[in-house]
Design an enzyme around this catalytic site. Structure first.
Site, PDB file in Angstrom:
ATOM      1  N   TYR A 149       0.795  -0.983   0.080  1.00 59.32           N
ATOM      2  CA  TYR A 149       0.017   0.040   0.109  1.00 59.32           C
ATOM      3  C   TYR A 149       1.029   1.180   0.087  1.00 59.32           C
ATOM      4  O   TYR A 149       1.761   1.234  -0.604  1.00 59.32           O
ATOM      5  CB  TYR A 149      -0.942  -0.049   1.127  1.00 59.32           C
ATOM      6  CG  TYR A 149      -2.006   0.854   1.050  1.00 59.32           C
ATOM      7  CD1 TYR A 149      -2.974   0.646  -0.176  1.00 59.32           C
ATOM      8  CD2 TYR A 149      -2.544   1.560   1.948  1.00 59.32           C
ATOM      9  CE1 TYR A 149      -4.136   1.631  -0.300  1.00 59.32           C
ATOM     10  CE2 TYR A 149      -3.540   2.566   2.022  1.00 59.32           C
ATOM     11  CZ  TYR A 149      -4.477   2.540   0.805  1.00 59.32           C
ATOM     12  OH  TYR A 149      -5.439   3.248   0.484  1.00 59.32           O
TER      13      TYR A 149
ATOM     14  N   LYS B 233     -19.892 -20.137 -11.785  1.00 54.56           N
ATOM     15  CA  LYS B 233     -19.173 -20.036 -12.922  1.00 54.56           C
ATOM     16  C   LYS B 233     -17.723 -19.502 -12.732  1.00 54.56           C
ATOM     17  O   LYS B 233     -16.765 -19.939 -13.320  1.00 54.56           O
ATOM     18  CB  LYS B 233     -19.856 -18.910 -13.898  1.00 54.56           C
ATOM     19  CG  LYS B 233     -19.615 -18.907 -15.175  1.00 54.56           C
ATOM     20  CD  LYS B 233     -20.280 -19.947 -15.965  1.00 54.56           C
ATOM     21  CE  LYS B 233     -20.162 -19.859 -17.419  1.00 54.56           C
ATOM     22  NZ  LYS B 233     -21.061 -20.884 -18.292  1.00 54.56           N
TER      23      LYS B 233
END
Length: 413
Positions: free
Chosen positions: A62, A117
């Protein structure tokens, strides 16, 4: 039935804990459903690929380290593929209007399928995917939403969007995006069907050009199958909807079906599905309903029946085997399952491997040829298509699609 009723939480105090009896005297075992147990909390999660163990890790993952990467991408946008997840992640987008065999059940109810999926993408193609269920059925709103989401993804898999809107949505997205857009209900089904048909023809010493096919269903899958069969060189194909054979002389055709009539049915057949099947070599079912046995009996010798409706095939395998040389269904409990998972993970993996700007017809044909080749040396009436768990499938399709993308000039690496 609500999940809390089917599978009471383990911390429940209602008397329905494991091994106990509730107020009705019924045990947990009566209510337990493994499908609900598997789905509790969802089927997927986000996992970090880098550690954040201390302040040094944090400063790289970060701030302030991330700022260097952001600045580099701002100056050279193509670096987003190298330094973010973009080129490895697909958006699985639906509006919940055509979910499996359930129909228009809405975006929230579609999420278990979209999660499913996504995990198939990962399991069978090594591709990460994120389910996105949209609270709109307006085609233009769907297009605008996906276009705005596209910077985060390397590809878009459209899923369970009803016809004819699915055609319009896909075409508009392909025009506006420079990443692969693929409606699996159309093209995944078409690729696997073509692969199985190639091998069935080979098994019976015929070419595709010698075959006349009949497709029952003029929706998303039916139209795509017709197109890919024509591209592959099928002798002829007639498509049937609820009113019979889609032919140019009908005055009730939608724009999509009018286009379909323009490149199919060279024999200029008219009438019903039964009329089309008389002497046909191939039946491909993507519509549901039941085809009378007497119509199946009139098909040509050594015919093929691909009855793919789930859970009830248009022609039951027991009936089909009386007349057909090769029988396929969409079910996993019969041989020759026409399953989209054989296609879409490898197609996206190949396209994203070379950073393709689109998925072309040539790439789909290459995927079908590669899929058929996996079992080309093992052909039998019960083996014209690989199992979804055949570990050769994804690498073969991935490599073929990547090579085709390069050959067609849509690869960017």
């Amino acid at each position: 039935m609500a999940a809390e009723i089917v599978n009471p939480r383990s911390d429940s105090t209602t008397g329905a804990d494991a091994g106990s009896e509730g107020a009705t005297g019924a045990t947990d075992e009566v209510f337990f459903d493994p499908a609900f147990a598997l789905h509790r909390g969802g089927k997927m999660a986000v996992q970090a690929t880098v550690p954040v163990r201390d302040k040094d890790d944090l400063s790289l993952a970060y701030t302030p380290g991330v700022a260097k990467v952001c600045s580099a991408i701002a100056e050279h946008p193509e670096l987003v593929h190298d330094y973010t997840w973009k080129s490895q992640v697909v958006a699985v987008v639906t509006d919940g209007t055509a979910v499996l065999g359930l129909g228009d059940i809405g975006p929230e109810a579609s999420l278990p399928v979209m999660e499913g999926k996504a995990i198939l993408f990962k399991q069978f193609g090594g591709v990460d995917a994120v389910p996105i269920a949209l609270a709109t059925t307006d085609a233009d709103e769907i297009v605008e939403t996906v276009v705005r989401l596209a910077p985060s993804f390397g590809g878009v898999n459209l899923e369970d969007i009803s016809a004819p809107r699915c055609f319009e949505i896909e075409e508009k997205l392909k025009e506006r995006l420079d990443i692969p857009v693929f409606h699996d209900d159309q093209h995944g089904t078409a690729v696997v069907t073509l692969a199985a048909l190639r091998n069935a023809a080979k098994l019976t010493d015929r070419s595709l050009g010698q075959l006349r096919a009949v497709i029952s269903g003029a929706g998303a899958a039916g139209v795509a199958i017709a197109k890919i069969l024509i591209e592959a060189g099928i002798g002829d194909v007639a498509v049937c909807d609820r009113k019979g054979i889609v032919s140019a002389d009908r005055g009730d055709l939608t724009d999509v079906k009018r286009e379909l009539a323009g490149f199919t049915n060279k024999a200029k057949l008219t009438g019903s599905l039964a009329d089309a099947l008389d002497g046909a070599d191939v039946f491909i079912g993507v519509s549901g309903g039941t085809v009378p046995e007497e119509a199946v009996a009139k098909m040509a010798k050594n015919s093929f029946v691909f009855a793919m409706a789930n859970p009830t095939p248009e022609i039951h395998p027991d009936v089909a085997h009386k007349y057909a040389a090769v029988v396929a269904t969409g079910r996993s409990d019969y041989p020759n399952q026409i399953n989209n998972v054989l296609a879409f993970p490898g197609i996206f993996a190949g396209a994203m491997q070379v950073r393709a700007s689109q998925i072309t017809e040539g790439m789909k044909l290459a995927a079908a040829e590669a899929l058929a080749a996996v079992v080309a040396d093992e052909l039998s009436a019960d083996c014209v298509i690989p199992s979804p768990f055949d570990e050769r499938v994804a690498p073969a399709v991935t490599a073929a699609v990547a090579a085709a993308a390069r050959a067609e000039g849509v690869a960017r690496r």
